[in-house]
Design a protein around this motif. Structure first.
Motif, PDB file in Angstrom:
ATOM      1  N   LEU A  38       0.818  -1.211   0.000  1.00 48.26           N
ATOM      2  CA  LEU A  38       0.000   0.000   0.000  1.00 48.26           C
ATOM      3  C   LEU A  38       0.856   1.267   0.000  1.00 48.26           C
ATOM      4  O   LEU A  38       0.521   2.249  -0.673  1.00 48.26           O
ATOM      5  CB  LEU A  38      -0.926   0.000   1.217  1.00 48.26           C
ATOM      6  N   VAL A  39       1.952   1.236   0.742  1.00 45.75           N
ATOM      7  CA  VAL A  39       2.838   2.402   0.790  1.00 45.75           C
ATOM      8  C   VAL A  39       3.460   2.650  -0.584  1.00 45.75           C
ATOM      9  O   VAL A  39       3.495   3.789  -1.069  1.00 45.75           O
ATOM     10  CB  VAL A  39       3.931   2.205   1.855  1.00 45.75           C
ATOM     11  N   PRO A  45       2.160  -4.796 -12.698  1.00 49.14           N
ATOM     12  CA  PRO A  45       2.686  -5.897 -11.874  1.00 49.14           C
ATOM     13  C   PRO A  45       2.215  -5.866 -10.422  1.00 49.14           C
ATOM     14  O   PRO A  45       2.230  -6.893  -9.749  1.00 49.14           O
ATOM     15  CB  PRO A  45       4.210  -5.701 -11.968  1.00 49.14           C
ATOM     16  N   LEU A  46       1.800  -4.700  -9.940  1.00 48.74           N
ATOM     17  CA  LEU A  46       1.348  -4.586  -8.557  1.00 48.74           C
ATOM     18  C   LEU A  46      -0.168  -4.554  -8.421  1.00 48.74           C
ATOM     19  O   LEU A  46      -0.690  -4.542  -7.302  1.00 48.74           O
ATOM     20  CB  LEU A  46       1.941  -3.327  -7.917  1.00 48.74           C
ATOM     21  N   THR A  47      -0.875  -4.534  -9.542  1.00 52.55           N
ATOM     22  CA  THR A  47      -2.339  -4.465  -9.490  1.00 52.55           C
ATOM     23  C   THR A  47      -2.994  -5.536 -10.369  1.00 52.55           C
ATOM     24  O   THR A  47      -3.660  -6.436  -9.864  1.00 52.55           O
ATOM     25  CB  THR A  47      -2.834  -3.076  -9.926  1.00 52.55           C
ATOM     26  N   THR A  48      -2.777  -5.452 -11.673  1.00 50.50           N
ATOM     27  CA  THR A  48      -3.441  -6.362 -12.602  1.00 50.50           C
ATOM     28  C   THR A  48      -3.007  -7.804 -12.409  1.00 50.50           C
ATOM     29  O   THR A  48      -3.839  -8.717 -12.340  1.00 50.50           O
ATOM     30  CB  THR A  48      -3.170  -5.937 -14.053  1.00 50.50           C
ATOM     31  N   ILE A  49      -1.692  -8.025 -12.341  1.00 52.82           N
ATOM     32  CA  ILE A  49      -1.188  -9.397 -12.213  1.00 52.82           C
ATOM     33  C   ILE A  49      -1.656 -10.068 -10.925  1.00 52.82           C
ATOM     34  O   ILE A  49      -2.120 -11.220 -10.949  1.00 52.82           O
ATOM     35  CB  ILE A  49       0.349  -9.413 -12.340  1.00 52.82           C
ATOM     36  N   PRO A  50      -1.574  -9.389  -9.752  1.00 58.40           N
ATOM     37  CA  PRO A  50      -2.118 -10.023  -8.542  1.00 58.40           C
ATOM     38  C   PRO A  50      -3.609 -10.340  -8.650  1.00 58.40           C
ATOM     39  O   PRO A  50      -4.062 -11.361  -8.117  1.00 58.40           O
ATOM     40  CB  PRO A  50      -1.855  -8.972  -7.454  1.00 58.40           C
ATOM     41  N   SER A  63     -17.746   3.765 -14.750  1.00 60.65           N
ATOM     42  CA  SER A  63     -18.474   5.037 -14.811  1.00 60.65           C
ATOM     43  C   SER A  63     -17.526   6.233 -14.745  1.00 60.65           C
ATOM     44  O   SER A  63     -17.946   7.364 -14.986  1.00 60.65           O
ATOM     45  CB  SER A  63     -19.486   5.117 -13.669  1.00 60.65           C
ATOM     46  N   GLY A  64     -16.265   5.978 -14.404  1.00 68.74           N
ATOM     47  CA  GLY A  64     -15.295   7.064 -14.332  1.00 68.74           C
ATOM     48  C   GLY A  64     -15.200   7.714 -12.977  1.00 68.74           C
ATOM     49  O   GLY A  64     -14.442   8.663 -12.791  1.00 68.74           O
ATOM     50  N   ILE A  65     -15.959   7.206 -12.012  1.00 67.00           N
ATOM     51  CA  ILE A  65     -15.919   7.777 -10.670  1.00 67.00           C
ATOM     52  C   ILE A  65     -14.629   7.381  -9.961  1.00 67.00           C
ATOM     53  O   ILE A  65     -14.054   8.152  -9.192  1.00 67.00           O
ATOM     54  CB  ILE A  65     -17.153   7.312  -9.867  1.00 67.00           C
ATOM     55  N   MET A  66     -14.168   6.181 -10.230  1.00 71.24           N
ATOM     56  CA  MET A  66     -12.930   5.664  -9.652  1.00 71.24           C
ATOM     57  C   MET A  66     -12.005   5.230 -10.775  1.00 71.24           C
ATOM     58  O   MET A  66     -12.460   4.741 -11.809  1.00 71.24           O
ATOM     59  CB  MET A  66     -13.246   4.475  -8.728  1.00 71.24           C
ATOM     60  N   GLY A  67     -10.713   5.428 -10.607  1.00 71.83           N
ATOM     61  CA  GLY A  67      -9.759   5.001 -11.612  1.00 71.83           C
ATOM     62  C   GLY A  67      -9.670   3.486 -11.680  1.00 71.83           C
ATOM     63  O   GLY A  67      -9.979   2.784 -10.708  1.00 71.83           O
ATOM     64  N   ALA A  68      -9.212   2.965 -12.805  1.00 68.55           N
ATOM     65  CA  ALA A  68      -9.104   1.514 -12.977  1.00 68.55           C
ATOM     66  C   ALA A  68      -8.129   0.922 -11.961  1.00 68.55           C
ATOM     67  O   ALA A  68      -8.398  -0.128 -11.363  1.00 68.55           O
ATOM     68  CB  ALA A  68      -8.652   1.191 -14.396  1.00 68.55           C
ATOM     69  N   GLY A  69      -7.009   1.598 -11.757  1.00 66.02           N
ATOM     70  CA  GLY A  69      -6.042   1.118 -10.783  1.00 66.02           C
ATOM     71  C   GLY A  69      -6.590   1.153  -9.369  1.00 66.02           C
ATOM     72  O   GLY A  69      -6.357   0.236  -8.575  1.00 66.02           O
ATOM     73  N   ASP A  70      -7.335   2.208  -9.046  1.00 70.33           N
ATOM     74  CA  ASP A  70      -7.943   2.323  -7.715  1.00 70.33           C
ATOM     75  C   ASP A  70      -8.924   1.180  -7.465  1.00 70.33           C
ATOM     76  O   ASP A  70      -8.984   0.626  -6.366  1.00 70.33           O
ATOM     77  CB  ASP A  70      -8.685   3.658  -7.580  1.00 70.33           C
ATOM     78  N   SER A  71      -9.688   0.825  -8.490  1.00 70.06           N
ATOM     79  CA  SER A  71     -10.661  -0.252  -8.336  1.00 70.06           C
ATOM     80  C   SER A  71      -9.957  -1.590  -8.121  1.00 70.06           C
ATOM     81  O   SER A  71     -10.420  -2.429  -7.334  1.00 70.06           O
ATOM     82  CB  SER A  71     -11.581  -0.329  -9.559  1.00 70.06           C
ATOM     83  N   LYS A  72      -8.824  -1.798  -8.802  1.00 65.96           N
ATOM     84  CA  LYS A  72      -8.083  -3.053  -8.626  1.00 65.96           C
ATOM     85  C   LYS A  72      -7.513  -3.149  -7.216  1.00 65.96           C
ATOM     86  O   LYS A  72      -7.503  -4.230  -6.618  1.00 65.96           O
ATOM     87  CB  LYS A  72      -6.966  -3.147  -9.663  1.00 65.96           C
ATOM     88  N   VAL A  73      -7.035  -2.030  -6.685  1.00 66.12           N
ATOM     89  CA  VAL A  73      -6.529  -2.018  -5.311  1.00 66.12           C
ATOM     90  C   VAL A  73      -7.653  -2.393  -4.345  1.00 66.12           C
ATOM     91  O   VAL A  73      -7.466  -3.194  -3.421  1.00 66.12           O
ATOM     92  CB  VAL A  73      -5.945  -0.637  -4.953  1.00 66.12           C
ATOM     93  N   THR A  74      -8.837  -1.831  -4.570  1.00 65.82           N
ATOM     94  CA  THR A  74      -9.991  -2.144  -3.728  1.00 65.82           C
ATOM     95  C   THR A  74     -10.340  -3.625  -3.815  1.00 65.82           C
ATOM     96  O   THR A  74     -10.610  -4.284  -2.804  1.00 65.82           O
ATOM     97  CB  THR A  74     -11.204  -1.302  -4.142  1.00 65.82           C
ATOM     98  N   MET A  75     -10.331  -4.169  -5.021  1.00 61.33           N
ATOM     99  CA  MET A  75     -10.642  -5.586  -5.209  1.00 61.33           C
ATOM    100  C   MET A  75      -9.638  -6.476  -4.495  1.00 61.33           C
ATOM    101  O   MET A  75     -10.011  -7.465  -3.847  1.00 61.33           O
ATOM    102  CB  MET A  75     -10.658  -5.914  -6.709  1.00 61.33           C
TER     103      MET A  75
END
Length: 212
Positions: free
Chosen positions: A15-16, A31-36, A116-128
């Motif tokens: 996260l840091v 490598p830190l979002t999509t791959i995991p 919808s564009g409210i959250m970035g794609a990377g942000d959503s992957k971190v949440t997932m």
């Protein structure tokens, strides 16, 4: 106990690093979002197949719901994504546990916010990934409070008394279907979201996880 501490330390370091990258580059590395996320999807599929040998149970339903949510993510550029998304929710809420319900629902909500564009794609992957790590309603609350409190404070600091009117405008546009992804607008108030999500996640990891 030792394993949990190791997981917390690794999650904290992850996260840091993502927070720093989000602030500096406004982009998160695959490598830190999509791959995991892909790894989690494959692990869920493997878990589902292994448990299926013993017949249908919640240990099959939970990973199946996550697999279907993952398929919805892969097909999210088309309306066909609605089929696995509906299947994921039906499986989770009809046959799964509360953990499976939180994970599947969280993934689909994060996907909807990203599309919808409210959250970035990377942000959503971190949440997932966070919800895959710990499908706990308390984590959802911590993330939500971080977004509301910290995000609201940053917004107020930047626009002052215009904050309520800006929020009202965003809500009104959303109800009318005018999402950022459709209008092409990025907005002048965009701030890195990962550090805010990280703040909520760290509160959960180090203060809430072991409570209760």
């Amino acid at each position: 106990m030792v394993f949990e501490i190791v997981v917390r330390v690794i999650a904290t370091a992850w996260l840091v690093v993502l927070s720093v990258l989000d602030v500096r580059r406004h982009r998160l590395p695959h490598p830190l979002t999509t791959i995991p996320l892909i790894v989690i999807g494959l692990l869920a599929m493997g878990c589902m197949l292994v448990n299926l040998r013993d017949g249908w149970s919640q240990f099959v339903a939970d990973p199946l719901a996550l697999v279907l949510a993952f398929v919805a993510i892969l097909a999210s550029d088309t309306l066909l994504a609605l089929i696995p998304a509906a299947g994921a929710l039906a499986t989770a809420f009809c046959c799964g546990t509360s953990a499976g319900q939180i994970a599947a629902t969280g993934w689909l909500v994060a996907l909807a916010l990203a599309k919808s564009g409210i959250m970035g794609a990377g942000d959503s992957k971190v949440t997932m990934l966070l919800l895959a790590l710990s499908p706990d309603v308390r984590l959802v609350i911590c993330l939500g409070l971080a977004v509301v409190v910290i995000g609201g404070a940053l917004l107020t600091w930047r626009v002052g008394w215009a904050t309520p009117w800006l929020i009202l405008s965003v809500v009104r546009d959303g109800l009318a279907g005018r999402f950022p992804s459709r209008t092409g607008e990025k907005g002048v108030l965009r701030v890195p979201l990962v550090p805010i999500l990280a703040a909520g996640a760290l509160v959960y990891l180090w203060l809430v996880w072991r409570v209760g």
